[in-house]
Design a protein around this motif. Structure first.
Motif, mmCIF file in Angstrom:
data_model
loop_
_atom_site.group_PDB
_atom_site.id
_atom_site.type_symbol
_atom_site.label_atom_id
_atom_site.label_comp_id
_atom_site.label_asym_id
_atom_site.label_seq_id
_atom_site.Cartn_x
_atom_site.Cartn_y
_atom_site.Cartn_z
ATOM 1 N N ILE A 7 16.750 -5.949 -14.381
ATOM 2 C CA ILE A 7 15.843 -6.974 -14.907
ATOM 3 C C ILE A 7 16.277 -8.278 -14.253
ATOM 4 C CG2 ILE A 7 14.973 -8.146 -16.965
ATOM 5 C CD1 ILE A 7 14.360 -5.104 -16.880
ATOM 6 N N VAL A 8 15.353 -8.933 -13.569
ATOM 7 C CA VAL A 8 15.677 -10.130 -12.800
ATOM 8 C C VAL A 8 14.898 -11.318 -13.362
ATOM 9 C CG1 VAL A 8 15.713 -11.157 -10.495
ATOM 10 C CG2 VAL A 8 16.006 -8.678 -10.760
ATOM 11 N N LEU A 9 15.625 -12.346 -13.777
ATOM 12 C CA LEU A 9 15.013 -13.586 -14.240
ATOM 13 C C LEU A 9 15.269 -14.657 -13.188
ATOM 14 C CD1 LEU A 9 16.051 -13.661 -18.016
ATOM 15 C CD2 LEU A 9 14.106 -12.513 -16.945
ATOM 16 N N THR A 10 14.244 -15.423 -12.843
ATOM 17 C CA THR A 10 14.396 -16.443 -11.805
ATOM 18 C C THR A 10 13.787 -17.772 -12.222
ATOM 19 O OG1 THR A 10 12.410 -15.532 -10.731
ATOM 20 C CG2 THR A 10 14.535 -14.902 -9.795
ATOM 21 N N ASP A 11 14.316 -18.818 -11.602
ATOM 22 C CA ASP A 11 13.730 -20.154 -11.681
ATOM 23 C C ASP A 11 13.212 -20.452 -10.288
ATOM 24 O OD1 ASP A 11 13.032 -22.812 -11.832
ATOM 25 O OD2 ASP A 11 15.066 -23.557 -12.182
ATOM 26 N N THR A 12 11.904 -20.353 -10.118
ATOM 27 C CA THR A 12 11.300 -20.532 -8.792
ATOM 28 C C THR A 12 10.999 -21.997 -8.481
ATOM 29 O OG1 THR A 12 9.113 -20.117 -9.726
ATOM 30 C CG2 THR A 12 10.304 -18.225 -8.800
ATOM 31 N N GLY A 13 11.066 -22.862 -9.488
ATOM 32 C CA GLY A 13 10.814 -24.280 -9.256
ATOM 33 C C GLY A 13 9.356 -24.648 -9.104
ATOM 34 N N THR A 14 8.436 -23.702 -9.363
ATOM 35 C CA THR A 14 7.010 -24.005 -9.228
ATOM 36 C C THR A 14 6.534 -24.813 -10.438
ATOM 37 O OG1 THR A 14 6.306 -21.994 -10.358
ATOM 38 C CG2 THR A 14 6.626 -21.853 -7.962
ATOM 39 N N ARG A 47 1.906 -14.608 -8.238
ATOM 40 C CA ARG A 47 0.914 -15.014 -7.245
ATOM 41 C C ARG A 47 0.744 -13.947 -6.172
ATOM 42 N NH1 ARG A 47 2.683 -20.523 -4.955
ATOM 43 N NH2 ARG A 47 3.039 -20.906 -7.149
ATOM 44 N N LYS A 48 -0.497 -13.725 -5.790
ATOM 45 C CA LYS A 48 -0.813 -12.750 -4.748
ATOM 46 C C LYS A 48 -0.667 -13.364 -3.360
ATOM 47 C CE LYS A 48 -2.917 -8.982 -6.558
ATOM 48 N NZ LYS A 48 -2.444 -7.617 -6.266
ATOM 49 N N GLN A 49 -0.902 -14.669 -3.260
ATOM 50 C CA GLN A 49 -0.798 -15.368 -1.986
ATOM 51 C C GLN A 49 0.244 -16.465 -2.126
ATOM 52 O OE1 GLN A 49 -4.753 -16.792 -1.215
ATOM 53 N NE2 GLN A 49 -5.620 -14.734 -1.094
ATOM 54 N N GLN A 50 1.111 -16.565 -1.132
ATOM 55 C CA GLN A 50 2.247 -17.471 -1.217
ATOM 56 C C GLN A 50 1.846 -18.903 -1.538
ATOM 57 O OE1 GLN A 50 5.082 -16.989 1.939
ATOM 58 N NE2 GLN A 50 5.874 -19.042 1.708
ATOM 59 N N TYR A 51 0.762 -19.398 -0.935
ATOM 60 C CA TYR A 51 0.400 -20.801 -1.098
ATOM 61 C C TYR A 51 -0.719 -21.039 -2.107
ATOM 62 C CZ TYR A 51 3.265 -21.104 3.046
ATOM 63 O OH TYR A 51 4.310 -20.997 3.919
ATOM 64 N N ASN A 52 -1.092 -20.007 -2.855
ATOM 65 C CA ASN A 52 -2.177 -20.164 -3.822
ATOM 66 C C ASN A 52 -1.737 -19.660 -5.193
ATOM 67 O OD1 ASN A 52 -4.511 -20.167 -5.348
ATOM 68 N ND2 ASN A 52 -5.798 -19.417 -3.698
ATOM 69 N N PRO A 53 -1.401 -20.578 -6.120
ATOM 70 C CA PRO A 53 -0.922 -20.159 -7.432
ATOM 71 C C PRO A 53 -2.029 -19.672 -8.366
ATOM 72 C CG PRO A 53 -1.053 -22.538 -7.347
ATOM 73 C CD PRO A 53 -1.416 -22.038 -5.967
ATOM 74 N N VAL A 63 11.834 -11.211 -2.248
ATOM 75 C CA VAL A 63 12.703 -12.239 -2.825
ATOM 76 C C VAL A 63 13.498 -13.008 -1.778
ATOM 77 C CG1 VAL A 63 12.874 -11.153 -5.091
ATOM 78 C CG2 VAL A 63 14.498 -10.515 -3.283
ATOM 79 N N THR A 64 13.216 -12.777 -0.496
ATOM 80 C CA THR A 64 13.931 -13.513 0.549
ATOM 81 C C THR A 64 13.154 -14.727 1.046
ATOM 82 O OG1 THR A 64 12.992 -12.181 2.350
ATOM 83 C CG2 THR A 64 15.066 -11.404 1.368
ATOM 84 N N ASP A 65 11.941 -14.921 0.566
ATOM 85 C CA ASP A 65 11.086 -15.951 1.152
ATOM 86 C C ASP A 65 10.200 -16.590 0.091
ATOM 87 O OD1 ASP A 65 10.180 -17.509 3.207
ATOM 88 O OD2 ASP A 65 9.056 -15.941 4.228
ATOM 89 N N GLY A 66 9.406 -17.553 0.522
ATOM 90 C CA GLY A 66 8.425 -18.184 -0.358
ATOM 91 C C GLY A 66 9.060 -18.872 -1.547
ATOM 92 N N ILE A 67 8.497 -18.650 -2.724
ATOM 93 C CA ILE A 67 8.965 -19.333 -3.927
ATOM 94 C C ILE A 67 10.369 -18.902 -4.335
ATOM 95 C CG2 ILE A 67 6.631 -19.738 -4.823
ATOM 96 C CD1 ILE A 67 7.058 -17.389 -6.741
ATOM 97 N N PHE A 68 10.869 -17.807 -3.776
ATOM 98 C CA PHE A 68 12.212 -17.331 -4.120
ATOM 99 C C PHE A 68 13.300 -17.895 -3.212
ATOM 100 C CE2 PHE A 68 9.343 -14.004 -5.671
ATOM 101 C CZ PHE A 68 9.747 -13.958 -6.999
ATOM 102 N N ARG A 69 12.912 -18.598 -2.160
ATOM 103 C CA ARG A 69 13.879 -19.053 -1.162
ATOM 104 C C ARG A 69 14.992 -19.902 -1.774
ATOM 105 N NH1 ARG A 69 16.257 -17.081 2.623
ATOM 106 N NH2 ARG A 69 17.498 -18.636 3.641
#
Length: 197
Positions: A7-14, A47-53, A63-69
């Motif tokens: 179970i992974v909890l993240t703070d993506t900063g969005t 989100r299905k698209q990186q730049y469209n929330p 988890v290596t890119d985008g909002i997880f970086r």
């Protein structure tokens, strides 16, 4: 012999994550389920698209890119029976095979804020999805219903073990080994991405 689920909890900063955090008063406001410690086989609703929330649904996450970086995280290991593991995997596979039918449950988030269940057919938010699939293991069910489950509720699941807390990319470097950093997007694109996130 049992199997491990993560179970992974993240703070993506969005902006959505920050808005949810204002209500939950927690930092880690996105939940995912993974089937390996390297987090290569990881799923959620987002989100299905990186730049469209605004376009969301069932996703296999990178988890290596985008909002997880630049995300912080807490990673929990959960030991389940082989039978429960297979049921959980089959449930996630069902979501994956029918992913075009599923939407992100934005309305359900308001229900959580009002402590009122809002069930929508084929619509989930991230922690609702994780709680739903974990119901396939009788020993790992929560006291809250999936449609009222917030990410921080998931840590109350029985038999969870915290294995890591900190920067997500640091964890990936430990488990996967160093990887080449992706090409960084331009400053203006990066700023727009954060504002629209």
């Amino acid at each position: 012999m049992g199997k491990s689920i993560y179970i992974v909890l993240t703070d993506t900063g969005t902006l959505l994550s920050k808005a949810i955090g204002m209500y939950t008063r927690k930092d880690l406001n996105h939940a995912s389920i993974a089937f390996d410690e390297h987090l290569t086989d990881i799923y959620s609703f987002g989100r299905k698209q990186q730049y469209n929330p605004f376009i969301g649904g069932f996703v296999r996450e990178n988890v290596t890119d985008g909002i997880f970086r630049d995300a912080d995280c807490a990673i929990y290991r959960c030991e389940v029976s082989t039978e429960a593991y297979m049921r959980i995997r089959q449930k996630v596979r069902m979501f994956e095979l029918n992913q075009k039918m599923y939407k992100y449950n934005f309305i359900g988030l308001f229900g959580v804020a009002l402590n009122k269940e809002i069930r929508r057919k084929r619509a989930f938010f991230c922690s609702q999805f994780v709680a739903t699939v974990m119901q396939e293991s009788e020993n790992h069910r929560l006291g809250t219903t999936p449609s009222l489950t917030m990410p921080h509720h998931l840590v109350d699941m029985p038999h969870l073990e915290l294995v890591y807390e900190g920067e997500l990319q640091h964890y990936l470097n430990i488990t996967r080994g160093p990887v080449e950093a992706p090409i960084r997007i331009g400053l203006l694109k990066s700023l727009a991405f954060r504002l629209l996130a």
